[in-house]
Scaffold this motif. Structure first.
Motif, short mmCIF file in Angstrom:
data_model
loop_
_atom_site.label_atom_id
_atom_site.label_comp_id
_atom_site.label_asym_id
_atom_site.label_seq_id
_atom_site.Cartn_x
_atom_site.Cartn_y
_atom_site.Cartn_z
N PRO A 111 0.53 4.44 5.42
CA PRO A 111 -0.75 4.40 4.33
C PRO A 111 -2.24 5.33 4.82
O PRO A 111 -2.50 5.59 4.11
CB PRO A 111 -1.21 3.32 5.61
N THR A 112 -1.37 6.02 5.67
CA THR A 112 -2.60 6.87 6.27
C THR A 112 -1.65 8.58 6.60
O THR A 112 -3.05 9.33 6.72
CB THR A 112 -3.08 6.16 7.55
N ASP A 150 -10.48 5.59 10.70
CA ASP A 150 -11.08 3.96 10.07
C ASP A 150 -10.54 3.73 9.34
O ASP A 150 -10.38 2.65 9.51
CB ASP A 150 -11.71 5.76 9.00
N ILE A 151 -9.41 4.26 8.96
CA ILE A 151 -8.35 3.43 8.31
C ILE A 151 -7.55 2.26 9.03
O ILE A 151 -7.46 0.97 8.63
CB ILE A 151 -7.75 4.10 7.13
N MET A 152 -7.35 2.82 9.68
CA MET A 152 -6.25 2.01 10.59
C MET A 152 -6.66 0.67 11.51
O MET A 152 -6.75 -0.51 11.07
CB MET A 152 -5.88 2.54 12.13
N ARG A 185 -9.82 6.17 -1.51
CA ARG A 185 -8.63 6.40 -3.05
C ARG A 185 -8.45 4.98 -1.85
O ARG A 185 -7.22 3.59 -2.73
CB ARG A 185 -8.39 8.25 -3.55
N GLN A 186 -7.28 5.91 -0.69
CA GLN A 186 -6.20 4.97 -0.02
C GLN A 186 -7.54 3.17 0.14
O GLN A 186 -6.63 2.00 0.07
CB GLN A 186 -6.47 5.58 1.25
N VAL A 215 1.17 -0.46 0.03
CA VAL A 215 0.00 0.07 0.31
C VAL A 215 1.22 1.25 -0.02
O VAL A 215 1.78 1.35 0.62
CB VAL A 215 -1.02 -0.31 1.14
N PHE A 216 0.93 2.36 -0.95
CA PHE A 216 1.43 3.47 -0.64
C PHE A 216 1.31 4.26 -0.51
O PHE A 216 0.02 4.39 0.21
CB PHE A 216 2.06 3.67 -2.79
N GLN A 217 2.34 4.77 -0.30
CA GLN A 217 1.74 6.65 0.18
C GLN A 217 0.73 7.47 0.16
O GLN A 217 -0.09 7.46 0.99
CB GLN A 217 2.99 6.87 0.98
N SER A 218 0.88 7.61 -0.90
CA SER A 218 0.07 8.53 -1.54
C SER A 218 -0.80 7.72 -2.74
O SER A 218 -0.17 7.68 -3.36
CB SER A 218 0.18 9.44 -1.90
#
Lengths: 345, 325, 345
Positions: free
Chosen positions: A203-204, A214-216, A182-183, A119-122
């Motif tokens: 990732p965030t 949320d993503i975490m 997008r992430q 998973v890329f940074q941006s």
């Protein structure tokens, strides 16, 4: 090319860092004495300089450090997606015993994503702007598995449901999605082949705090459900402490401290780790004053002699400027490369 | 949609600007345009031709803005006046014969040059350091340094005159009359090879270098690394990811180059005596046929604007970001 | 489409693509202008240190000398009839004679004068118009920019050559007319480039500093910013000069110039008119064309070198190639995976 400065920490045996190598707990990924350089007109930039670690199945290994410390370079070196002037100049990278550095292009194409996804940074920059996100999932699946397009599409729908996006958005282009979506889409792509290991490179970082949580949370849930290992890279130590099993702290291309997450949090030893801890407000626990670390990361063409951290260290002694500290175990399972601590018994 | 509307507005302004320029052209001549033109013809104009000229230019004793208004209404009605060299044929009739040849020659050479140049640019970047990548760009820069009409004349001399491989002039054989017969189409194609070929030869260099630069920049993007990490095949990365994105700025450049190439076709048409608008324009200049000259200038401009609109529509198809928001 | 910079909170030094090469201050545009004279001399010296630039400059110098010393090199009137028409090159007439028995060599030498003068004059005029219009549009933005950009774009889209031909047909024939119509149609290309660069420059710190210190707008644009954009303006002038020489030749070839003056374009016009090629007299046609090509090529080389020196990406690439070339290690030019180069020791 200038003569390389005296060798740093030196190879640490893999066995030293991982006590249980046998049976079901055999390491998934072994990185041993990895060296990566960026060739530049001023001489090689030693971005990663003798780094070793292992990741076991289902484990989350955190990799922390300031930007430029070599964290992302390690991630890309594992997948071998760095291009010249970046060159791997030494070491070993093994996945389930297979030597990644000896793989042919075709073998690598198969290995990538099937075994380790990332998973890329941006997410904005990681997605092809002129292709729908659905097509970007489908082409990943089809690159590795022969199946009718219909089935790949069904899998894409499933993946979007898993990460909590309305599958109707599969036809959307990246610019039509919000940052968080997008992430999530990138995470869905990372899950596409159900790989045993995932690399998450900040990732965030590009997201606002609420979306970040949320993503975490989602990654945590997915991990519990699907059981993949994670190499988690961030400069945000407080995030790591909550999330990973073990943590490696990187400074100037080297691992300077390595310990279980709780141990790093309760008992940070290296002055650099302590500095990092105080640069971020803890999400839980008492309020502390943020102090940060004075100075800037060193020039990696000609890194400082002795302990690389010495120009920024508040506890520096004359000897530290000359002698390179080795990474050694000071309490069980807690390794640190610092002259301030004597080796364990 | 908004994008297209904005572009349409711009083309309207550009069309209006060239119309206005056209109006002022005869009035820019030093002295009184009527007597200047009259003097240039050394009194060979018949009275009705003089009247046609006055009519075409709206030259009258009215104040200038009224003349301007009259002129605009004429043009909007499709009335460009009467040609002097083909008197009393209306300018529009004369132009109509040339337009199709210019569209054929310009269209074919533009599209071919763009496609070949960009394809070579992609291939060269894919195989960085290969023979193609290292020799072609400097060679094409060198070729591009020569004046186009000079290369074209040389090609005409060597390939048509000396070797006799291609016809010397015109758009089809003099023995044939226009029809949809196989003979005629074949003749048209043979007559097209050399004029179009020389334009393609000098134009691919620019496309190749432009594509090469954008490709190199695109290959450094995160989404390329991401695509590589995904284990996609190199071919798919090159075409669906890199080239597909690198093409977009080149299409914008394509629109801007249209005027250059379509306008430059004038030299091609002159060298190869190809009966398009450019050839007609030069003939009109030699015959001092001012109304025809101006009508041709406007027609070439409108052709360029129309071609630009097509490019815009294509761009909207290729870039979802423009289509969306 | 400025998403790249905005979404990254920390400037990353080592991106996966490996852009770690330090940028010189002038390339980033953040530098304060040095004193004018030393900057100009330094720039010229740096340019000529480049092999391509030096070669291009040498060609141009040669033509300039030929133009200046035309009366010495080819004494007498080049329009004089000196020999039988269409004589092949010989010891007496190096480039042979024209269809009217004139010395082609003398004509080529004298033609250099006219062609170069017009070219350089138009190049300078175009550069000045481009700088004024482009930088004004870029600096003020808003309405001013809207109007000026509209004008630029209209000029760009109207086909130049038909406009040139039509203008030249209406205006009184002569060199001045030619120079005027060339400048009239040639300026927007450079102006467009300068405008977009100015838009970026406007955000730089030294511009804000100048604004706060109350400098006049004219001073900011031309004294503060312009020195940082010299290479662009110069490159635009080079391009315009090539355009002017080529378009002038084209117009004259079509018979729209002053056919009684001798320039490279009129030589070609007469060669065409006297059926030079069709009677096999290639020497009436080849020298002038070669001269135009050489001058254009020389300017192209200069521009290429200028780009190489000031464009950070190209410069980085070149320097890395140097490094890779010097080192003994053999690297694939475009590796599909990160190359592994094991260093002994």
């Amino acid at each position: 090319m200038p003569a390389p400065p005296p060798s740093s920490a030196g190879p640490v045996s893999v066995a030293l860092l991982d006590h249980r190598r046998d049976g079901a707990d055999a390491p998934l990924l072994e990185v041993h004495d990895l060296h990566v350089e960026y060739l530049s007109p001023r001489g090689p930039v030693r971005a990663v300089d003798g780094v070793s670690f292992t990741i076991r199945p289902g484990e989350v290994l955190g990799l922390a450090g300031e930007s430029g410390s070599g964290k992302s370079t390690i991630a890309h070196a594992i997948l071998r997606t760095l291009h010249p002037p970046a060159v791997i100049t030494g070491g070993e990278v093994r996945f389930r015993g297979q030597d990644l550095l000896a793989m042919s292009d075709e073998e690598l194409e198969q290995f990538r994503w099937r075994d380790v996804s990332m998973v890329f940074q941006s997410a904005m920059n990681a997605l092809n702007p002129v292709m729908t996100v659905g097509d970007q999932i489908i082409d990943t699946i089809l690159a590795h598995q022969e199946m009718p397009r219909q089935r790949a599409r069904a899998r894409a729908v499933e993946l979007f449901e898993i990460v909590g996006i309305d599958p109707g958005r599969l036809n959307a282009y990246p610019f039509q999605l919000s940052g968080g979506m997008r992430q999530r889409a990138v995470i869905a792509i990372a899950l596409a082949l159900d790989p045993p290991m995932m690399i998450m490179d900040e990732p965030t970082t590009a997201l606002d705090v609420v979306v970040q949580r949320d993503i975490m949370q989602q990654i945590e849930d997915l991990k519990t459900r699907l059981g993949f290992s994670i190499l988690f890279i961030t400069h945000d130590l407080s995030l790591l402490v909550e999330f990973s099993d073990r943590i490696a702290i990187m400074y100037a291309g080297e691992i300077v401290e390595f310990a279980p997450a709780r141990e790093i949090f309760d008992n940070p030893l290296h002055p650099y780790t302590r500095g990092l801890m105080s640069s971020f407000p803890a999400l839980t626990g008492e309020k502390v004053r943020l102090t940060g670390i004075p100075g800037a990361p060193p020039d990696m063409v000609a890194p400082p002699t002795g302990c690389r951290f010495h120009p920024r260290c508040s506890q520096v002694k004359p000897m530290h400027r000359q002698v390179v500290p080795r990474l050694r175990e000071v309490t069980p399972g807690h390794f640190v490369a610092c002259h301030l601590y004597p080796e364990m018994g | 949609m908004r994008y297209i509307l904005r572009r349409l507005g711009f083309y309207a302004v550009a069309a209006w600007a060239s119309l206005t320029l056209n109006f002022f052209l005869p009035r820019m001549m030093p002295g009184d345009p009527e007597s200047v033109i009259f003097a240039r013809f050394r009194g060979q104009l018949r009275p009705e031709e003089v009247e046609a000229l006055r009519e075409a230019y709206g030259l009258s004793d009215d104040p200038i803005f009224l003349q301007y208004f009259t002129y605009l209404t004429h043009v909007l009605r499709g009335d460009f006046g009467l040609s002097i060299s083909a008197f009393p044929a209306p300018v529009t009739d004369v132009i109509a014969t040339g337009l199709r040849w210019t569209l054929l020659l310009g269209g074919v050479s533009l599209v071919l040059g763009f496609v070949v140049g960009n394809a070579l640019g992609v291939l060269g970047t894919w195989r960085r350091g290969s023979l193609l990548d290292s020799t072609l760009p400097p060679l094409l820069i060198f070729i591009g340094s020569f004046p186009y009409f000079w290369l074209a004349t040389l090609a005409l001399y060597l390939l048509s005159f000396e070797l006799g491989w291609f016809p010397l002039r015109h758009a089809y054989s003099d023995r044939l009359s226009p029809s949809y017969s196989l003979d005629f189409v074949q003749s048209v194609l043979i007559h097209l090879i050399l004029p179009a070929g020389t334009v393609v030869l000098v134009s691919i260099g620019g496309w190749l270098l432009g594509m090469r630069n954008t490709m190199i920049a695109t290959l450094a993007e995160d989404y390329i690394t991401f695509a590589e990490a995904k284990g996609l095949s190199q071919r798919r990365i090159m075409f669906s990811y890199a080239a597909r994105n690198a093409l977009l700025p080149n299409i914008t450049a394509f629109g801007m180059a249209l005027g250059f190439v379509l306008g430059g076709a004038l030299l091609t048409e002159v060298v190869f005596s190809y009966p398009g608008l450019g050839y007609q324009l030069l003939t009109a200049v030699r015959n001092l046929d001012y109304p025809l000259m101006q009508g041709l200038f406007l027609m070439i401009t409108f052709a360029v604007l129309g071609a630009n609109l097509i490019v815009d529509l294509l761009y909207v198809r290729l870039d979802p970001r423009v289509r969306g928001s | 489409m400025a998403q790249t910079a905005d979404e990254r909170p920390i400037p990353i030094q080592t991106t996966p693509a490996g852009q770690v090469v330090p940028l010189a201050p002038d390339a980033t545009g953040g530098a304060m202008p040095a004193t004018r004279r030393s900057a100009v001399f330094g720039g010229v010296r740096r340019l000529l240190a480049n092999r391509k630039a030096a070669f291009g400059a040498a060609i141009l110098l040669m033509f300039a000398l030929v133009g200046i010393f035309a009366p010495v090199i080819a004494p007498g009137d080049p329009s004089d009839f000196v020999a039988r028409p269409h004589q092949a090159p010989s010891a007496e007439y190096w480039f042979g004679t024209t269809g009217q028995g004139q010395d082609v060599f003398a004509q080529t030498v004298w033609g250099t004068r006219v062609s170069l003068t017009i070219g350089v004059l138009v190049g300078i005029a175009v550069a000045i118009i481009g700088v004024v219009v482009g930088m004004t549009a870029g600096y003020f933005g808003g309405r001013v920019d809207d109007v000026l950009s509209l004008v630029m774009n209209v000029f760009l889209i109207v086909p130049a050559l038909p406009l040139l031909v039509t203008l030249a047909a209406f205006l009184p024939p002569g060199m001045l007319t030619i120079a005027f119509v060339l400048a009239f149609t040639g300026w927007p290309w450079g102006a467009r480039v300068l405008r977009s660069q100015m838009l970026a420059m406007r955000e730089k710190d030294f511009v804000s500093a100048a604004q706060i210190s109350g400098e006049s707008k004219v001073r900011i644009i031309f004294a503060e910013v312009l020195p940082n954009m010299t290479s662009l303006a110069v490159s635009g002038a080079f391009g315009a000069t090539v355009y002017a020489i080529g378009a002038q030749a084209g117009l004259e070839f079509l018979g729209l110039g002053d056919i009684s003056t001798i320039s490279w374009g009129t030589i070609l016009y007469w060669a065409g008119n006297n059926a030079g090629l069709l009677t096999g007299a290639w020497w009436t046609f080849v020298p002038a064309g070669l001269c135009i090509a050489l001058v254009a090529f020389a300017f192209a080389l200069l521009n290429y070198a200028l780009d190489e020196i000031t464009n950070p990406r190209l410069r980085a690439q070149r320097e890395i190639n140097n490094v890779l070339g010097r080192s003994k290690e053999k690297l694939p030019k475009r590796a599909r995976a990160t190359p592994v180069v094991r260093r002994a020791g």
